[in-house]
Design a protein around this motif. Structure first.
Motif, PDB file in Angstrom:
ATOM      1  N   ASN A  55      -4.628  10.033   5.782  1.00 32.10           N
ATOM      2  CA  ASN A  55      -4.925   8.625   5.523  1.00 32.10           C
ATOM      3  C   ASN A  55      -3.694   7.804   5.912  1.00 32.10           C
ATOM      4  N   VAL A  95      -9.059   3.202  12.049  1.00 27.52           N
ATOM      5  CA  VAL A  95      -9.968   2.656  11.046  1.00 27.52           C
ATOM      6  C   VAL A  95     -10.410   3.750  10.076  1.00 27.52           C
ATOM      7  N   ASP A  96     -10.767   4.897  10.623  1.00 23.64           N
ATOM      8  CA  ASP A  96     -11.202   6.012   9.775  1.00 23.64           C
ATOM      9  C   ASP A  96     -10.103   6.423   8.791  1.00 23.64           C
ATOM     10  N   CYS A  98      -7.693   4.473   7.703  1.00 21.24           N
ATOM     11  CA  CYS A  98      -7.580   3.391   6.708  1.00 21.24           C
ATOM     12  C   CYS A  98      -8.601   3.586   5.598  1.00 21.24           C
ATOM     13  N   GLN A  99      -9.815   3.921   5.987  1.00 21.78           N
ATOM     14  CA  GLN A  99     -10.904   4.051   5.017  1.00 21.78           C
ATOM     15  C   GLN A  99     -10.812   5.331   4.203  1.00 21.78           C
ATOM     16  N   PRO A 104      -5.010   1.518   1.315  1.00 24.31           N
ATOM     17  CA  PRO A 104      -4.905   1.284   2.756  1.00 24.31           C
ATOM     18  C   PRO A 104      -3.885   0.200   3.091  1.00 24.31           C
ATOM     19  N   GLN A 150     -13.993  -2.988  11.137  1.00 21.71           N
ATOM     20  CA  GLN A 150     -14.436  -2.036  10.123  1.00 21.71           C
ATOM     21  C   GLN A 150     -13.325  -1.733   9.111  1.00 21.71           C
ATOM     22  N   ALA A 151     -12.077  -2.017   9.479  1.00 18.67           N
ATOM     23  CA  ALA A 151     -10.949  -1.763   8.572  1.00 18.67           C
ATOM     24  C   ALA A 151     -10.814  -2.857   7.514  1.00 18.67           C
ATOM     25  N   SER A 153     -11.244  -5.094   4.359  1.00 20.01           N
ATOM     26  CA  SER A 153     -11.671  -4.829   2.978  1.00 20.01           C
ATOM     27  C   SER A 153     -10.950  -5.802   2.060  1.00 20.01           C
ATOM     28  N   THR A 156      -7.364  -4.985   2.831  1.00 20.51           N
ATOM     29  CA  THR A 156      -6.855  -5.041   4.202  1.00 20.51           C
ATOM     30  C   THR A 156      -7.426  -6.240   4.951  1.00 20.51           C
TER      31      THR A 156
END
Length: 299
Positions: A55, A95-96, A98-99, A104, A150-151, A153, A156
């Motif tokens: 991560n 992105v993956d 981060c998630q 993150p 997609q990152a 949130s 973030t």
């Protein structure tokens, strides 16, 4: 601030590495560790792969500038695929990661380009412009941005760096133009009325650092100077800066023969303004092309 960066050995990334304020710890992802260390020394820690990371919780920020150069080769089907995948794949991996974590990065700055808008006329284009021309550059940037978003949130914020023509004497489009102009053979392409939206390398780096530090900034930002010029104006100003004449013109059909589909980048332009960047309070050091070229001390 702990920062993970891709594209650190490129034109923008290498300059950015030398401009980070004291106290920032930079880790750069690169495919060639030896070359990066030789070129940039101890400005950063170097990482050859993301496989060692589960991560990105240890990082406060991600700056994603990686990608196959878009104008280095003719746009064959294979080259267009390399251009796309070199951007989409690394962005998706980041992105993956981060998630995948519980803490993150607070900010994700991701590269894009004014090619997002596709070919435009002489209308002023800001980030609020919705009528994009559906062609390769638009599709490339649109998917690239969609992946990066997609990152986004509650933890973030994502800033999309829609970059214009970066002016530097150490690489990029300007260095490719200069030989012809130095020999007095440079001039406008096609009718010369297509707009060129440019940015000085110093302002490019300053804008990235600005967006990195501003907690309210998110979404797309045009990284271009406030005063775009036509291709003819650009040619005349560049020739004057080099103390050379500007007598020749490259007809559009010759440009198309030489560059095939990539000629679209040269024959169609966009008159792009950095509206959201200025609204956020960013001030450009180099607003006019003649002064910007003079500051680069071209020779």
């Amino acid at each position: 601030m702990q920062i993970l960066m891709t594209g650190g050995t490129g034109l923008i990334g290498s300059r950015l590495l030398s401009r980070f304020p004291e106290g920032h710890q930079i880790t750069v992802l690169t495919r060639n560790l030896a070359e990066a260390q030789m070129a940039l020394g101890r400005r950063a820690r170097w990482l050859s792969s993301l496989k060692s990371l589960s991560n990105l919780d240890e990082y406060d920020a991600v700056i994603n500038l990686a990608g196959e150069p878009i104008a280095d080769s003719r746009w064959s089907t294979e080259q267009k695929e390399r251009i796309c995948q070199s951007r989409w794949e690394i962005t998706q991996k980041l992105v993956d990661l981060c998630q995948a974590g519980n803490n993150p990065p607070k900010v994700f700055l991701s590269g894009s380009a004014i090619g997002y808008y596709g070919r435009q006329g002489d209308e002023f284009i800001s980030e609020y412009h919705q009528d994009c021309y559906d062609e390769f550059s638009h599709r490339l940037c649109k998917k690239w941005e969609e992946i990066a978003l997609q990152a986004e949130s509650d933890s973030t914020r994502v800033c999309l760096l829609r970059t214009g023509i970066v002016l530097s004497r150490r690489g990029g489009a300007l260095v490719k133009m200069m030989p012809a102009f130095k020999f007095g053979l440079g001039g406008p392409m096609g009718n010369g009325q297509q707009y060129m939206s440019w940015i000085h390398i110093s302002d490019m780096v300053a804008a990235i650092l600005f967006l990195l530090e501003q907690p309210d900034c998110q979404g797309p930002y045009n990284l271009t100077a406030p005063n775009p010029v036509t291709n003819q104006e650009f040619s005349q100003i560049l020739a004057k800066a080099l103390h050379r004449p500007c007598l020749f013109r490259m007809p559009a059909f010759v440009v198309r023969i030489l560059f095939d589909e990539m000629s679209d980048l040269l024959l169609y332009g966009q008159r792009v303004l950095p509206k959201r960047l200025q609204e956020a309070g960013f001030h450009f050091q180099h607003q006019h092309l003649d002064e910007a070229l003079k500051s680069l001390q071209l020779r």
